[in-house]
Design a protein around this motif. Structure first.
Motif, PDB file in Angstrom:
ATOM      1  N   ARG A  98      -3.872  -0.975  -7.866  1.00 34.26           N
ATOM      2  CA  ARG A  98      -4.201  -2.075  -8.605  1.00 34.26           C
ATOM      3  C   ARG A  98      -5.009  -2.404 -10.512  1.00 34.26           C
ATOM      4  NH1 ARG A  98      -4.759  -2.832  -3.272  1.00 34.26           N
ATOM      5  NH2 ARG A  98      -8.021  -3.047  -3.413  1.00 34.26           N
ATOM      6  N   ALA A  99      -5.672  -1.632  -9.671  1.00 27.01           N
ATOM      7  CA  ALA A  99      -6.901  -1.353 -11.179  1.00 27.01           C
ATOM      8  C   ALA A  99      -5.520  -1.206 -11.926  1.00 27.01           C
ATOM      9  CB  ALA A  99      -7.553  -0.753 -11.388  1.00 27.01           C
ATOM     10  N   ARG A 100      -5.216   0.443 -12.341  1.00 24.60           N
ATOM     11  CA  ARG A 100      -4.799   0.526 -13.525  1.00 24.60           C
ATOM     12  C   ARG A 100      -3.554  -1.002 -14.011  1.00 24.60           C
ATOM     13  NH1 ARG A 100      -1.419   6.255 -13.954  1.00 24.60           N
ATOM     14  NH2 ARG A 100      -0.935   6.045 -16.327  1.00 24.60           N
ATOM     15  N   GLY A 101      -2.319  -1.044 -13.133  1.00 22.31           N
ATOM     16  CA  GLY A 101      -1.457  -1.882 -12.737  1.00 22.31           C
ATOM     17  C   GLY A 101      -2.163  -3.812 -13.826  1.00 22.31           C
ATOM     18  N   SER A 102      -3.641  -4.202 -13.420  1.00 21.90           N
ATOM     19  CA  SER A 102      -3.776  -5.088 -13.859  1.00 21.90           C
ATOM     20  C   SER A 102      -4.566  -4.651 -15.654  1.00 21.90           C
ATOM     21  CB  SER A 102      -5.102  -5.440 -13.622  1.00 21.90           C
ATOM     22  OG  SER A 102      -5.913  -6.152 -14.191  1.00 21.90           O
ATOM     23  N   MET A 103      -4.767  -3.375 -15.835  1.00 19.52           N
ATOM     24  CA  MET A 103      -4.081  -3.094 -16.883  1.00 19.52           C
ATOM     25  C   MET A 103      -3.742  -2.846 -17.851  1.00 19.52           C
ATOM     26  SD  MET A 103      -8.257   0.153 -16.246  1.00 19.52           S
ATOM     27  CE  MET A 103      -7.003   1.943 -16.852  1.00 19.52           C
ATOM     28  N   ALA A 104      -2.599  -2.257 -17.664  1.00 24.45           N
ATOM     29  CA  ALA A 104      -1.223  -2.904 -18.054  1.00 24.45           C
ATOM     30  C   ALA A 104      -0.834  -3.979 -18.334  1.00 24.45           C
ATOM     31  CB  ALA A 104      -0.464  -1.590 -17.284  1.00 24.45           C
ATOM     32  N   GLY A 105      -1.837  -4.869 -17.456  1.00 27.56           N
ATOM     33  CA  GLY A 105      -1.107  -6.313 -17.620  1.00 27.56           C
ATOM     34  C   GLY A 105      -0.406  -7.126 -16.590  1.00 27.56           C
ATOM     35  N   ALA A 106      -0.260  -6.693 -15.417  1.00 29.07           N
ATOM     36  CA  ALA A 106       0.343  -6.700 -14.162  1.00 29.07           C
ATOM     37  C   ALA A 106       0.201  -7.891 -13.546  1.00 29.07           C
ATOM     38  CB  ALA A 106       0.955  -5.568 -13.233  1.00 29.07           C
ATOM     39  N   SER A 107       0.336  -8.780 -13.356  1.00 32.48           N
ATOM     40  CA  SER A 107      -0.156 -10.025 -12.534  1.00 32.48           C
ATOM     41  C   SER A 107      -0.240  -9.409 -11.334  1.00 32.48           C
ATOM     42  CB  SER A 107       1.331 -11.486 -12.541  1.00 32.48           C
ATOM     43  OG  SER A 107       1.524 -11.403 -13.808  1.00 32.48           O
ATOM     44  N   ALA A 108       0.074  -8.875 -10.550  1.00 32.60           N
ATOM     45  CA  ALA A 108      -0.060  -8.984  -9.304  1.00 32.60           C
ATOM     46  C   ALA A 108       0.160  -7.486  -8.582  1.00 32.60           C
ATOM     47  CB  ALA A 108      -0.017  -9.565  -7.895  1.00 32.60           C
ATOM     48  N   CYS A 109       0.009  -6.703  -8.166  1.00 34.01           N
ATOM     49  CA  CYS A 109       0.584  -5.486  -7.326  1.00 34.01           C
ATOM     50  C   CYS A 109       1.119  -6.198  -5.603  1.00 34.01           C
ATOM     51  CB  CYS A 109      -0.915  -4.631  -7.631  1.00 34.01           C
ATOM     52  SG  CYS A 109       0.192  -2.630  -7.986  1.00 34.01           S
ATOM     53  N   LEU A 110       2.337  -5.496  -5.541  1.00 34.68           N
ATOM     54  CA  LEU A 110       2.168  -5.391  -3.594  1.00 34.68           C
ATOM     55  C   LEU A 110       2.800  -4.001  -3.338  1.00 34.68           C
ATOM     56  CD1 LEU A 110       4.655  -8.295  -4.813  1.00 34.68           C
ATOM     57  CD2 LEU A 110       2.677  -8.816  -3.574  1.00 34.68           C
ATOM     58  N   ALA A 111       2.484  -3.665  -2.006  1.00 34.94           N
ATOM     59  CA  ALA A 111       2.625  -2.543  -1.342  1.00 34.94           C
ATOM     60  C   ALA A 111       4.201  -2.164  -0.869  1.00 34.94           C
ATOM     61  CB  ALA A 111       1.614  -1.611  -0.707  1.00 34.94           C
ATOM     62  N   LYS A 112       4.642  -0.961  -0.792  1.00 37.21           N
ATOM     63  CA  LYS A 112       5.898  -1.179  -0.619  1.00 37.21           C
ATOM     64  C   LYS A 112       5.323  -0.091   1.066  1.00 37.21           C
ATOM     65  CE  LYS A 112       8.852   0.920  -4.486  1.00 37.21           C
ATOM     66  NZ  LYS A 112       9.325   1.710  -4.478  1.00 37.21           N
ATOM     67  N   PRO A 113       6.326  -0.113   1.883  1.00 32.69           N
ATOM     68  CA  PRO A 113       7.367  -1.137   2.049  1.00 32.69           C
ATOM     69  C   PRO A 113       7.130  -2.557   1.912  1.00 32.69           C
ATOM     70  CG  PRO A 113       6.928  -0.025   4.432  1.00 32.69           C
ATOM     71  CD  PRO A 113       5.567   0.245   3.186  1.00 32.69           C
ATOM     72  N   LEU A 114       8.097  -3.261   1.859  1.00 28.54           N
ATOM     73  CA  LEU A 114       8.382  -4.634   1.328  1.00 28.54           C
ATOM     74  C   LEU A 114       8.493  -5.284   1.944  1.00 28.54           C
ATOM     75  CD1 LEU A 114       6.241  -5.934  -1.019  1.00 28.54           C
ATOM     76  CD2 LEU A 114       8.724  -6.088  -2.875  1.00 28.54           C
ATOM     77  N   ALA A 115       7.459  -6.310   2.465  1.00 22.79           N
ATOM     78  CA  ALA A 115       8.441  -7.305   3.711  1.00 22.79           C
ATOM     79  C   ALA A 115       8.886  -8.113   2.961  1.00 22.79           C
ATOM     80  CB  ALA A 115       7.225  -7.731   4.713  1.00 22.79           C
ATOM     81  N   ARG A 116      10.233  -8.972   2.944  1.00 21.65           N
ATOM     82  CA  ARG A 116      10.683 -10.055   2.127  1.00 21.65           C
ATOM     83  C   ARG A 116       9.878 -11.104   2.080  1.00 21.65           C
ATOM     84  NH1 ARG A 116      13.464 -14.689   3.429  1.00 21.65           N
ATOM     85  NH2 ARG A 116      15.500 -14.973   2.051  1.00 21.65           N
ATOM     86  N   GLU A 117       9.395 -11.684   3.014  1.00 22.14           N
ATOM     87  CA  GLU A 117       8.406 -12.679   3.123  1.00 22.14           C
ATOM     88  C   GLU A 117       6.876 -12.657   2.169  1.00 22.14           C
ATOM     89  OE1 GLU A 117       9.070 -16.284   3.976  1.00 22.14           O
ATOM     90  OE2 GLU A 117      11.134 -15.241   3.951  1.00 22.14           O
ATOM     91  N   ALA A 118       6.501 -11.370   1.914  1.00 30.49           N
ATOM     92  CA  ALA A 118       5.383 -11.397   0.596  1.00 30.49           C
ATOM     93  C   ALA A 118       6.000 -10.941  -0.295  1.00 30.49           C
ATOM     94  CB  ALA A 118       4.718  -9.400   1.318  1.00 30.49           C
ATOM     95  N   LEU A 119       7.113 -10.212  -0.912  1.00 32.21           N
ATOM     96  CA  LEU A 119       8.201 -10.631  -2.272  1.00 32.21           C
ATOM     97  C   LEU A 119       7.952 -12.140  -2.573  1.00 32.21           C
ATOM     98  CD1 LEU A 119       8.898  -9.047  -4.547  1.00 32.21           C
ATOM     99  CD2 LEU A 119      11.147  -9.264  -3.106  1.00 32.21           C
ATOM    100  N   LEU A 120       8.833 -13.418  -1.180  1.00 26.64           N
ATOM    101  CA  LEU A 120       9.244 -13.982  -1.305  1.00 26.64           C
ATOM    102  C   LEU A 120       7.963 -15.168  -1.871  1.00 26.64           C
ATOM    103  CD1 LEU A 120      12.742 -14.417   0.023  1.00 26.64           C
ATOM    104  CD2 LEU A 120      11.996 -14.264  -2.054  1.00 26.64           C
ATOM    105  N   ALA A 121       6.795 -14.962  -1.595  1.00 15.26           N
ATOM    106  CA  ALA A 121       5.811 -15.308  -1.946  1.00 15.26           C
ATOM    107  C   ALA A 121       4.866 -15.387  -2.925  1.00 15.26           C
ATOM    108  CB  ALA A 121       4.721 -15.227  -0.329  1.00 15.26           C
TER     109      ALA A 121
END
Length: 132
Positions: A98-121
């Motif tokens: 999450r920290a490295r993603g944030s440093m690269a400019g990511a808005s958020a980081c989601l963990a796989k496996p990905l639940a459909r509702e978590a992705l859509l939210a």
């Protein structure tokens, strides 16, 4: 009647080297009313981004050639897409990712496996943030 918060028809660029993940994400997002453009790695995504003009990017972190962190940083450095939200996907959920993603400019980081509702939210949340 659809709520304006669904952002029907918004284009989402999905970047993942796994064909299975790409088709799964495309199904989830397509069924929710989004237009989905698929890319198999960062280079493929950078070649397509200008034509598809995505409202949001969903990007895997671990990819060959150009990983998600570098892809995100290049998107952030571009004049046309620096404000486009990027959702990073990681098979490893942890503070470091999450920290490295944030440093690269990511808005958020989601963990796989990905639940459909978590992705859509997360997609709705990011699209709503840029709409305001």
């Amino acid at each position: 009647m659809t709520s304006p918060q669904t952002f029907d028809g918004a284009t989402i660029l999905v970047i993942d080297d796994s064909a299975t993940m790409r088709s799964c994400l495309a199904a989830y997002l397509g069924e929710a009313g989004y237009r989905v453009v698929l890319a198999e790695d960062g280079f493929d995504a950078l070649a397509k981004i200008g034509d598809c003009q995505p409202a949001l990017i969903v990007c895997d972190i671990v990819m060959p050639r150009l990983d998600g962190y570098r892809t995100c940083a290049l998107v952030r450095a571009s004049a046309g897409f620096h404000a486009t939200p990027v959702l990073m996907l990681s098979s490893r959920e942890g503070l470091f990712e999450r920290a490295r993603g944030s440093m690269a400019g990511a808005s958020a980081c989601l963990a796989k496996p990905l639940a459909r509702e978590a992705l859509l939210a997360a997609v709705r949340q990011q699209l709503a943030a840029v709409a305001h």
